[in-house]
Write a protein that holds these residues in place. Structure first.
Motif, mmCIF file in Angstrom:
data_model
loop_
_atom_site.group_PDB
_atom_site.id
_atom_site.type_symbol
_atom_site.label_atom_id
_atom_site.label_comp_id
_atom_site.label_asym_id
_atom_site.label_seq_id
_atom_site.Cartn_x
_atom_site.Cartn_y
_atom_site.Cartn_z
ATOM 1 N N GLY A 101 0.816 -1.210 0.000
ATOM 2 C CA GLY A 101 0.000 0.000 0.000
ATOM 3 C C GLY A 101 0.848 1.259 0.000
ATOM 4 O O GLY A 101 0.506 2.249 -0.658
ATOM 5 N N LEU A 102 1.959 1.218 0.716
ATOM 6 C CA LEU A 102 2.872 2.361 0.735
ATOM 7 C C LEU A 102 3.484 2.591 -0.644
ATOM 8 O O LEU A 102 3.577 3.731 -1.118
ATOM 9 C CB LEU A 102 3.975 2.131 1.775
ATOM 10 N N ILE A 103 3.866 1.517 -1.312
ATOM 11 C CA ILE A 103 4.425 1.640 -2.664
ATOM 12 C C ILE A 103 3.382 2.209 -3.622
ATOM 13 O O ILE A 103 3.685 3.089 -4.439
ATOM 14 C CB ILE A 103 4.956 0.283 -3.152
ATOM 15 N N GLN A 104 2.145 1.734 -3.532
ATOM 16 C CA GLN A 104 1.091 2.244 -4.402
ATOM 17 C C GLN A 104 0.809 3.717 -4.132
ATOM 18 O O GLN A 104 0.565 4.502 -5.057
ATOM 19 C CB GLN A 104 -0.190 1.423 -4.236
ATOM 20 N N TYR A 105 0.845 4.109 -2.874
ATOM 21 C CA TYR A 105 0.645 5.519 -2.523
ATOM 22 C C TYR A 105 1.750 6.383 -3.122
ATOM 23 O O TYR A 105 1.480 7.450 -3.688
ATOM 24 C CB TYR A 105 0.601 5.683 -1.001
ATOM 25 N N LEU A 106 3.002 5.940 -3.000
ATOM 26 C CA LEU A 106 4.112 6.708 -3.556
ATOM 27 C C LEU A 106 4.047 6.777 -5.075
ATOM 28 O O LEU A 106 4.322 7.828 -5.666
ATOM 29 C CB LEU A 106 5.445 6.110 -3.098
ATOM 30 N N ASN A 107 3.670 5.679 -5.733
ATOM 31 C CA ASN A 107 3.497 5.701 -7.186
ATOM 32 C C ASN A 107 2.391 6.667 -7.596
ATOM 33 O O ASN A 107 2.512 7.390 -8.582
ATOM 34 C CB ASN A 107 3.187 4.302 -7.713
ATOM 35 N N CYS A 108 1.311 6.683 -6.838
ATOM 36 C CA CYS A 108 0.206 7.591 -7.121
ATOM 37 C C CYS A 108 0.637 9.042 -6.948
ATOM 38 O O CYS A 108 0.267 9.906 -7.740
ATOM 39 C CB CYS A 108 -0.963 7.266 -6.212
ATOM 40 N N VAL A 157 3.725 10.282 -7.260
ATOM 41 C CA VAL A 157 4.610 10.638 -8.370
ATOM 42 C C VAL A 157 3.798 10.868 -9.644
ATOM 43 O O VAL A 157 4.030 11.839 -10.374
ATOM 44 C CB VAL A 157 5.676 9.542 -8.573
ATOM 45 N N SER A 158 2.837 10.000 -9.896
ATOM 46 C CA SER A 158 2.001 10.152 -11.089
ATOM 47 C C SER A 158 1.185 11.437 -11.039
ATOM 48 O O SER A 158 1.009 12.105 -12.056
ATOM 49 C CB SER A 158 1.065 8.959 -11.233
ATOM 50 N N SER A 159 0.687 11.797 -9.869
ATOM 51 C CA SER A 159 -0.092 13.028 -9.726
ATOM 52 C C SER A 159 0.761 14.253 -10.022
ATOM 53 O O SER A 159 0.297 15.186 -10.679
ATOM 54 C CB SER A 159 -0.654 13.162 -8.316
ATOM 55 N N VAL A 160 1.986 14.244 -9.540
ATOM 56 C CA VAL A 160 2.876 15.372 -9.809
ATOM 57 C C VAL A 160 3.163 15.477 -11.297
ATOM 58 O O VAL A 160 3.129 16.570 -11.887
ATOM 59 C CB VAL A 160 4.190 15.224 -8.990
ATOM 60 N N ARG A 161 3.437 14.349 -11.947
ATOM 61 C CA ARG A 161 3.711 14.365 -13.385
ATOM 62 C C ARG A 161 2.485 14.811 -14.184
ATOM 63 O O ARG A 161 2.600 15.592 -15.125
ATOM 64 C CB ARG A 161 4.150 12.981 -13.853
#
Length: 115
Positions: free
Chosen positions: A62-69, A71-75
């Motif tokens: 869940g932590l990895i998915q949150y961090l991926n989300c 990063v994607s939001s910033v991009r």
């Protein structure tokens, strides 16, 4: 290569957590809190940690998915906040009624200017 290291680290944590958690909890309970460990407390604690094993297992994912989300939001926000490229219209031929118009983007006009 870094993904393999992270995957191995998470696997070790997931496999070692059911063994290390009760040891740490029981040592804190007996040494730092100064209480005596009896069978009822030990078995209740082990049963509760067995119930919490799956939520603890999914926490790193869940932590990895949150961090991926994140990063994607910033991009995505950086992409959406960019200026739009406007189309330019050129009149080809004569007059308002008899001429044809062609549309080209600013990038195409810049390439045409460079050549």
């Amino acid at each position: 290569k870094m993904a393999y290291v992270i995957a191995i680290g998470f696997s070790l944590v997931l496999l070692a957590a059911p063994i290390i958690q009760p040891i740490l909890i029981f040592s804190v309970y007996t040494n730092h809190m100064g209480k005596e460990l009896d069978a009822a407390t030990a078995f209740t604690t082990i049963a509760l940690f067995n119930l919490l094993r799956f939520p603890f297992a999914f926490l790193p994912m869940g932590l990895i998915q949150y961090l991926n989300c994140k990063v994607s939001s910033v991009r995505l926000s950086a992409f959406l906040l960019r200026d739009t490229v406007e189309d330019y219209v050129e009149q080809v031929g004569g007059g308002a009624s008899g001429g044809a118009s062609s549309t080209s983007s600013a990038a195409e006009l810049m390439r045409a200017d460079d050549s």
